[in-house]
Motif scaffolding. Sequence first.
Motif, PDB file in Angstrom:
ATOM      1  N   PHE A 241       1.032  -1.149   0.096  1.00  0.00           N
ATOM      2  CA  PHE A 241       0.065   0.060   0.205  1.00  0.00           C
ATOM      3  C   PHE A 241       0.994   1.118   0.010  1.00  0.00           C
ATOM      4  N   GLU A 242       1.850   1.368   0.943  1.00  0.00           N
ATOM      5  CA  GLU A 242       2.749   2.509   0.896  1.00  0.00           C
ATOM      6  C   GLU A 242       3.650   2.623  -0.277  1.00  0.00           C
ATOM      7  N   GLU A 243       3.995   1.821  -1.044  1.00  0.00           N
ATOM      8  CA  GLU A 243       4.750   2.042  -2.295  1.00  0.00           C
ATOM      9  C   GLU A 243       3.567   2.467  -3.298  1.00  0.00           C
ATOM     10  N   ALA A 244       2.219   1.845  -3.396  1.00  0.00           N
ATOM     11  CA  ALA A 244       1.298   2.275  -4.230  1.00  0.00           C
ATOM     12  C   ALA A 244       0.901   3.761  -4.003  1.00  0.00           C
ATOM     13  N   ALA A 245       1.070   4.039  -2.883  1.00  0.00           N
ATOM     14  CA  ALA A 245       0.727   5.432  -2.483  1.00  0.00           C
ATOM     15  C   ALA A 245       1.673   6.532  -2.913  1.00  0.00           C
ATOM     16  N   GLU A 246       2.767   6.006  -2.916  1.00  0.00           N
ATOM     17  CA  GLU A 246       4.051   6.987  -3.487  1.00  0.00           C
ATOM     18  C   GLU A 246       3.810   7.145  -4.894  1.00  0.00           C
ATOM     19  N   LEU A 247       3.554   5.973  -5.546  1.00  0.00           N
ATOM     20  CA  LEU A 247       3.244   5.854  -6.933  1.00  0.00           C
ATOM     21  C   LEU A 247       2.187   6.706  -7.365  1.00  0.00           C
ATOM     22  N   GLY A 248       1.000   6.667  -7.008  1.00  0.00           N
ATOM     23  CA  GLY A 248      -0.293   7.204  -7.162  1.00  0.00           C
ATOM     24  C   GLY A 248       0.064   8.735  -7.318  1.00  0.00           C
ATOM     25  N   PHE A 250       2.453  10.006  -8.234  1.00  0.00           N
ATOM     26  CA  PHE A 250       3.272  10.356  -9.433  1.00  0.00           C
ATOM     27  C   PHE A 250       2.426  10.199 -10.416  1.00  0.00           C
ATOM     28  N   GLY A 251       1.104  10.114 -10.405  1.00  0.00           N
ATOM     29  CA  GLY A 251       0.183   9.804 -11.655  1.00  0.00           C
ATOM     30  C   GLY A 251       0.523   8.500 -12.302  1.00  0.00           C
ATOM     31  N   ALA A 252       1.128   7.710 -11.641  1.00  0.00           N
ATOM     32  CA  ALA A 252       1.233   6.280 -12.250  1.00  0.00           C
ATOM     33  C   ALA A 252      -0.218   5.680 -12.296  1.00  0.00           C
ATOM     34  N   LYS A 253      -0.691   4.811 -13.257  1.00  0.00           N
ATOM     35  CA  LYS A 253      -1.825   4.468 -13.715  1.00  0.00           C
ATOM     36  C   LYS A 253      -2.307   3.540 -12.344  1.00  0.00           C
ATOM     37  N   ILE A 254      -2.566   4.104 -11.252  1.00  0.00           N
ATOM     38  CA  ILE A 254      -3.020   3.270 -10.183  1.00  0.00           C
ATOM     39  C   ILE A 254      -3.859   3.855  -9.099  1.00  0.00           C
ATOM     40  N   LEU A 255      -4.241   3.480  -8.181  1.00  0.00           N
ATOM     41  CA  LEU A 255      -5.106   4.214  -7.315  1.00  0.00           C
ATOM     42  C   LEU A 255      -4.699   5.592  -7.028  1.00  0.00           C
ATOM     43  N   MET A 264      -6.108   0.275   3.242  1.00  0.00           N
ATOM     44  CA  MET A 264      -4.869  -0.003   4.020  1.00  0.00           C
ATOM     45  C   MET A 264      -5.249  -0.236   5.244  1.00  0.00           C
ATOM     46  N   TYR A 265      -5.863   0.910   6.243  1.00  0.00           N
ATOM     47  CA  TYR A 265      -6.066   0.746   7.368  1.00  0.00           C
ATOM     48  C   TYR A 265      -6.868  -0.288   7.805  1.00  0.00           C
ATOM     49  N   ALA A 266      -7.996  -0.754   7.028  1.00  0.00           N
ATOM     50  CA  ALA A 266      -8.960  -1.910   7.170  1.00  0.00           C
ATOM     51  C   ALA A 266      -8.346  -3.271   6.923  1.00  0.00           C
ATOM     52  N   GLY A 409      13.319   9.441   3.752  1.00  0.00           N
ATOM     53  CA  GLY A 409      11.872  10.078   4.196  1.00  0.00           C
ATOM     54  C   GLY A 409      10.698   8.985   4.664  1.00  0.00           C
ATOM     55  N   SER A 410      10.837   7.912   3.597  1.00  0.00           N
ATOM     56  CA  SER A 410      10.187   6.736   4.019  1.00  0.00           C
ATOM     57  C   SER A 410      10.963   5.534   3.512  1.00  0.00           C
ATOM     58  N   SER A 411      10.463   4.108   4.000  1.00  0.00           N
ATOM     59  CA  SER A 411      11.172   3.053   3.801  1.00  0.00           C
ATOM     60  C   SER A 411      10.928   2.657   2.355  1.00  0.00           C
TER      61      SER A 411
END
Length: 437
Positions: A241-248, A250-255, A264-266, A409-411
């Motif tokens: 999820f964290e990687e997807a958030a970083e990419l998202g 950047f407008g990568a075609k992802i959530l 992620m929280y649930a 800044g993040s892992s």
Amino acid sequence: MKVQKFGGTSVGSAPRIKDVAKLITSEKGNIVVLSAMSGTTNSLIEIADYFSSKNISGAQELLHAMETKYMSHMEQLYSNPEYKQKAVEYLHSSLSLIFNSGKDYSKANEKVIIAQGELISTHMMTYYLQEIGVKAVLLPALDFMKIDSDGEPELDFITSHIKPLLSKNEGADIYITQGFICMNANNEVDNLKRGGSDYTASLIGAAVKADEIQIWTDIDGMHNNDPRIVDNTKAVRHIHFEEAAELGYFGAKILHPSCIQPAMYANVPVRLLNTMDPKALGTLIDNKPERGTIKAVAAKDNIAAIKIKSSRMLLAHGFLRKVFEIFETYHTSIDMICTSEVSVTMSIDDTTHLNEIIQDLKQYGTVSVDFDMCIICVVGDMDWGNVGFETSAMNAMKDIPVRMVSYGGSSYNISFLVREEDKKRALQSLSKCLFEN
Ligand code: ASP
Ligand code: MG
């Protein structure tokens, strides 16, 4: 129970609605979230625009065009006159509501107009499923989807209102609901902002603790680099999820990053799937970290880097706060930041208030700006304890002038700020160094 979301293109024509119907009926008991048919939200915004400028005949013209288009969808979609009749009646009630809300235009009425796209598409799908003998139940999103006065979703409200609706309709083959639309704190119709249907799916998934949230689009999951720029990109099958958030971001075609949070929280996994190729594996996003891999690279253009240099910063406390407050005053968010003992560079993507920001910063030091920059973001297991990954990423950039690097800044990521004109070379080199071995 799964939550499955289909976007505007996936339900963009009668044949595509039929394809989606086939897909969603292969399992029982899932919740299906639909967007408006493609182009509809844009048309509704335009119609509302005409109403707001009191051009009633302009709005009427567009409404007629919309009616004609939808009538032809209805012709193609239904074979049973009874269900066609129901769908056409719903369409007409919706079009009248648009007209009446528009004549008496207000911001709140504009939201009612914009909500009709999802209301129509979900009614069309529900009647179609019923026509082909599926026990489909329509769950009105306006009965459970709610945002507070800051526009933030109220997950507790959503949970406590969708659950009884599901119990009341227990045993249905399928539950259909609208993406995007909701009620606000004033109990008016509102929405979760453009593209908000993914957000709806994520919120429902979190509320009902779904087994999985599926986001169906017409692209094949996500890639490890931009296929428009780099050859031989590979599909990413699993990402945190964290990687997807970083990419998202950047407008990568992802959530969109906001949709990642509730899931992620649930701890509900999200799967990106392709309507054109339903058997393809897609991309799974969940909370399970995968050690020792770099997942993907993405880039974001139109970045400006602002440097402020101050001898007064030396040993001064409170300097950064003053600098950041200036950005806050102008509602401009900072993306990357690098500091030395005497200067700070910050990158922004929204330059609307750049002149004012520069002016205000000048009270604290010498300011300079680099325009047409690009952030290149590499995501993966970037835990600082690993050795070698930062080096490989840096090594890939060895022939490219790098303005700024952000690591630690993040892992999950390392970012580089380069000139836009070097973006292509940077992405290609990163692909070669990180993924082709
Ligand atoms: N129909 C809305 C839009 O076009 C929401 C969505 O499609 O996600 O923005
Ligand atoms: Mg920003």
